[in-house]
Structure formats: C-alpha cells, structure tokens
Write a protein that holds these residues in place. Structure first.
Motif, PDB file in Angstrom:
ATOM      1  N   TYR A 193       1.015  -1.059   0.073  1.00  0.00           N
ATOM      2  CA  TYR A 193       0.056   0.052   0.133  1.00  0.00           C
ATOM      3  C   TYR A 193       1.035   1.236   0.055  1.00  0.00           C
ATOM      4  N   PRO A 194       0.408   2.217  -0.910  1.00  0.00           N
ATOM      5  CA  PRO A 194       1.131   3.675  -0.885  1.00  0.00           C
ATOM      6  C   PRO A 194       0.947   4.442   0.253  1.00  0.00           C
ATOM      7  N   ILE A 195       1.327   4.187   1.413  1.00  0.00           N
ATOM      8  CA  ILE A 195       0.992   5.045   2.515  1.00  0.00           C
ATOM      9  C   ILE A 195       2.092   6.041   3.184  1.00  0.00           C
ATOM     10  N   PRO A 196       1.844   7.230   2.723  1.00  0.00           N
ATOM     11  CA  PRO A 196       2.785   8.366   3.141  1.00  0.00           C
ATOM     12  C   PRO A 196       2.785   8.200   4.583  1.00  0.00           C
ATOM     13  N   ARG A 197       3.626   9.168   5.136  1.00  0.00           N
ATOM     14  CA  ARG A 197       4.021   9.292   6.620  1.00  0.00           C
ATOM     15  C   ARG A 197       2.622  10.155   7.081  1.00  0.00           C
ATOM     16  N   ASN A 198       2.451  11.128   6.123  1.00  0.00           N
ATOM     17  CA  ASN A 198       1.162  12.202   6.783  1.00  0.00           C
ATOM     18  C   ASN A 198       0.085  11.592   6.368  1.00  0.00           C
ATOM     19  N   VAL A 199      -0.346  10.320   5.983  1.00  0.00           N
ATOM     20  CA  VAL A 199      -1.420   9.918   5.555  1.00  0.00           C
ATOM     21  C   VAL A 199      -2.694  10.582   6.504  1.00  0.00           C
ATOM     22  N   LYS A 200      -3.718  10.787   5.952  1.00  0.00           N
ATOM     23  CA  LYS A 200      -4.898  11.295   6.596  1.00  0.00           C
ATOM     24  C   LYS A 200      -5.667  10.067   7.326  1.00  0.00           C
ATOM     25  N   ILE A 201      -5.794  10.239   8.569  1.00  0.00           N
ATOM     26  CA  ILE A 201      -6.806   9.059   9.276  1.00  0.00           C
ATOM     27  C   ILE A 201      -8.024   9.618   9.705  1.00  0.00           C
ATOM     28  N   GLU A 202      -9.112   8.752   9.651  1.00  0.00           N
ATOM     29  CA  GLU A 202     -10.608   9.237   9.915  1.00  0.00           C
ATOM     30  C   GLU A 202     -10.433   9.313  11.579  1.00  0.00           C
ATOM     31  N   GLY A 203     -10.587  10.780  12.106  1.00  0.00           N
ATOM     32  CA  GLY A 203     -10.812  10.943  13.473  1.00  0.00           C
ATOM     33  C   GLY A 203      -9.561  11.497  13.927  1.00  0.00           C
ATOM     34  N   GLY A 204      -8.446  11.614  13.016  1.00  0.00           N
ATOM     35  CA  GLY A 204      -7.053  12.101  13.646  1.00  0.00           C
ATOM     36  C   GLY A 204      -6.287  10.927  13.975  1.00  0.00           C
ATOM     37  N   ARG A 205      -5.178  11.328  14.122  1.00  0.00           N
ATOM     38  CA  ARG A 205      -3.895  10.465  14.418  1.00  0.00           C
ATOM     39  C   ARG A 205      -4.379   9.709  15.818  1.00  0.00           C
ATOM     40  N   GLN A 206      -4.663  10.374  16.653  1.00  0.00           N
ATOM     41  CA  GLN A 206      -4.981   9.854  18.067  1.00  0.00           C
ATOM     42  C   GLN A 206      -6.449   9.126  18.265  1.00  0.00           C
ATOM     43  N   SER A 207      -6.920   9.044  17.202  1.00  0.00           N
ATOM     44  CA  SER A 207      -8.427   8.512  17.235  1.00  0.00           C
ATOM     45  C   SER A 207      -8.323   7.037  17.636  1.00  0.00           C
ATOM     46  N   ASP A 208      -9.573   6.571  18.576  1.00  0.00           N
ATOM     47  CA  ASP A 208      -9.540   5.202  18.824  1.00  0.00           C
ATOM     48  C   ASP A 208     -10.970   4.687  17.980  1.00  0.00           C
ATOM     49  N   GLY A 209     -11.420   5.441  17.181  1.00  0.00           N
ATOM     50  CA  GLY A 209     -12.566   5.033  16.270  1.00  0.00           C
ATOM     51  C   GLY A 209     -12.190   4.087  15.210  1.00  0.00           C
ATOM     52  N   ASP A 210     -12.981   4.129  14.129  1.00  0.00           N
ATOM     53  CA  ASP A 210     -12.740   3.219  12.847  1.00  0.00           C
ATOM     54  C   ASP A 210     -11.303   3.487  12.333  1.00  0.00           C
ATOM     55  N   ARG A 211     -10.809   4.865  12.132  1.00  0.00           N
ATOM     56  CA  ARG A 211      -9.838   5.133  11.842  1.00  0.00           C
ATOM     57  C   ARG A 211      -9.576   4.448  10.259  1.00  0.00           C
TER      58      ARG A 211
END
Length: 308
Positions: A109-127
């Motif tokens: 997978y082409p995942i950059p270091r700054n990939v955007k994650i649902e809920g933010g990098r600290q989220s404990d949700g679905d991400r």
C-alpha cells in the motif's frame, strides 16, 4: 466498523441521456470514481419500492432522524468526516499487517507518513484511511490503520481499480463491513458547489441482518430477522418529500438521496450519512438534514441493477 481537507473526487455517468462531465479530483484529473455503469452511479428514483419497505424502515427507526456525519471545522481535534489522501505513483509502497488477512488485499500500500486518518492520528474509532494513487487510478482503503515501530497494521484493507466494476470476492469484507468501497459513497463539497451529487451515499445502521445484497459482499451480524436490513440495502428519499425551504447544501444532498439513494455500508449509528471533510461546508446548513425523519425514506427494489 462505523464512521488535507480535499476537493471532490467525482464520477462519469449519463444524465438525461447525455454524457455528463466527469467530476474528478483536481489532483487526479485522469481518474473517474468507477464507471458510469457502476451501481453507486445508477439512479434509482424510478425503480419500484421493495415489498417489505415499511418493516425495514421501522427496524432502522422511522421516528429517528437523518444525521450528517461530515462537515467543516473539527470534532475532538480532527476534521469531521472521512478524509482522502492523494499520492503519486512514485509513492513508496509498504506492507501492512492485517487482523483479517484472509479477506484483505495484500498490497503493498502507498501509505505516506502524513496519511490522513479518520478521526485524527490519536483516534480510537474506525480510523479509515482512503488513499488515491492519481497515476494508476487505484484506490487503497484501510480500516483501523495504526503506525507501528516497523511499519503499519490495520484491521482490513482493499484495493480498487477505479476504472473497473469488479466486486470483492463473495463473503469478503473491505475497509467497510459490507465489502463495499467507501469513497464513492461520500458526500463531497465540490459536487455541492456545482449544484448536484450524482451518486448514492453511504450510511450506517445499528442493527443489520446476517445477509448482504448486491453490490455488497459481506455481512456483520448473527441475526436472521427478515425485518432487519442486509448490508447493501438501498433506500431513497421519497419523491413526495418536499426539499423546499432547506438551505442549499442540505437541499442538494436531499435531492441526491431522491435520485440515487443511499446504501447500508456498515454497522453504526442509525441514519448517519458520511462525507469528506472540507472547510467550505456550512455546518449550519448541514444541520438542517437532522429535520428529515426516517419515515421519509423507502427501500428500493434494486434487483434489476444486478448484472445478468
């Protein structure tokens, strides 16, 4: 599983018998969001109502109201909605350790270091993380994505060719419980800016059935209650429902729900429709969607949409 700010990725389709301009992400102008013949891009306003529509709507909540799970600004420190990361073909690809590896595409997978994650990098949700390769027109979607000391881990992952109608293997999940792609079901601001959304939307319900219908490929329930919705069930706003008086952004979403409807894609809060975050959304206008009751919807008989 439930629920760069971006401009919209759109799709090519036919409207009123003439080719409509393909709405595309400005950073990925060569990429449609699946063919015009894709189920997400098919109008359903003239299809018949399913025989058990009333019972299914009651099971979701006829007295509960629609809820926009997207908008502008932040909620608990993160953008509101499911963001999209656009990369170039040269983005380094990495392996991901999957919890549900037997139903996930291996990648890389082409995942950059700054990939955007649902809920933010600290989220404990679905991400959820949605990554679009603008050069190959491949969509990489991940659920529960977390960085590790050596790379990345996720619950599940799916890779989609945006020029193809190919489905997941029967019984396989994706980054969504229904085995569907997420991106084509998001409400996106640039579509609203041009005056119309030309595809179905994605929404969640609390209780589903141990079944799925086209184009879904996976269920996430142990219940065999026939009055509960299967994954992939498609509902539309009734044609008799008046959108007059609704603010522009809400009205355009509602008109899309009349023409294209929305698909049960995941277990979550009832009647929550999802979209991509964008600072141009008006949360005040979107809040008007909360006035729409579940009883304003009906289940569509979509058997004719399935390829023969």
């Amino acid at each position: 599983m439930r629920t760069a700010l971006l401009a919209v990725i759109g799709l090519a389709l036919l409207v009123g018998g003439r080719p409509a301009e393909a709405l595309r992400h400005p950073a990925a102008p060569r990429c449609p969001v699946f063919p015009a013949s894709n189920a997400w891009n098919k109008r359903v306003d003239r299809l018949p109502v399913a025989a058990n529509s009333d019972a299914l709507v009651r099971s979701i909540g006829a007295d509960e109201n629609l809820h926009p799970d997207f908008g502008s600004g932040q909620w608990e420190g993160a953008p509101i909605g499911i963001p999209i990361t656009v990369v170039r073909g040269r983005q380094r690809r990495v392996r991901v350790a999957f919890e549900y590896a037997d139903e996930s595409d291996r990648g890389p997978y082409p995942i950059p270091r700054n990939v955007k994650i649902e809920g933010g990098r600290q989220s404990d949700g679905d991400r959820h993380a949605l990554i679009l390769d603008r050069d190959s027109c491949r969509l990489y979607e991940l659920y529960a994505l977390y960085p590790t000391a050596t790379g990345w881990r996720a619950g599940s992952g799916a890779i989609w060719n945006l020029r193809s109608n190919r489905l997941r293997p029967a019984g396989w999940t994706s980054a969504d419980a229904a085995g569907l792609p997420i991106l084509p079901g998001l409400a996106r601001f640039d579509e609203v800016a041009r005056g119309r959304i030309d595809h179905a939307l994605r929404f969640t319900v609390q209780r589903t059935r141990r079944a799925y219908v086209y184009p879904a490929r996976h269920y996430a329930s142990d219940s065999s209650d026939p009055n509960l919705p299967p994954m992939g069930l498609r509902l539309r706003l009734k044609g008799s429902f008046s959108t007059a008086g609704y603010p522009r952004q809400a009205r355009i979403v509602l008109e899309a729900l009349k023409r294209y409807g929305m698909l049960v894609s995941d277990n979550g809060s009832d009647w929550y429709i999802t979209g991509a975050p964008d600072p141009r959304w008006s949360n005040d206008q979107l809040r008007a969607l909360k006035r729409v009751p579940g009883s304003a919807f009906e289940v569509v008989d979509t058997r004719t949409l399935r390829p023969r």
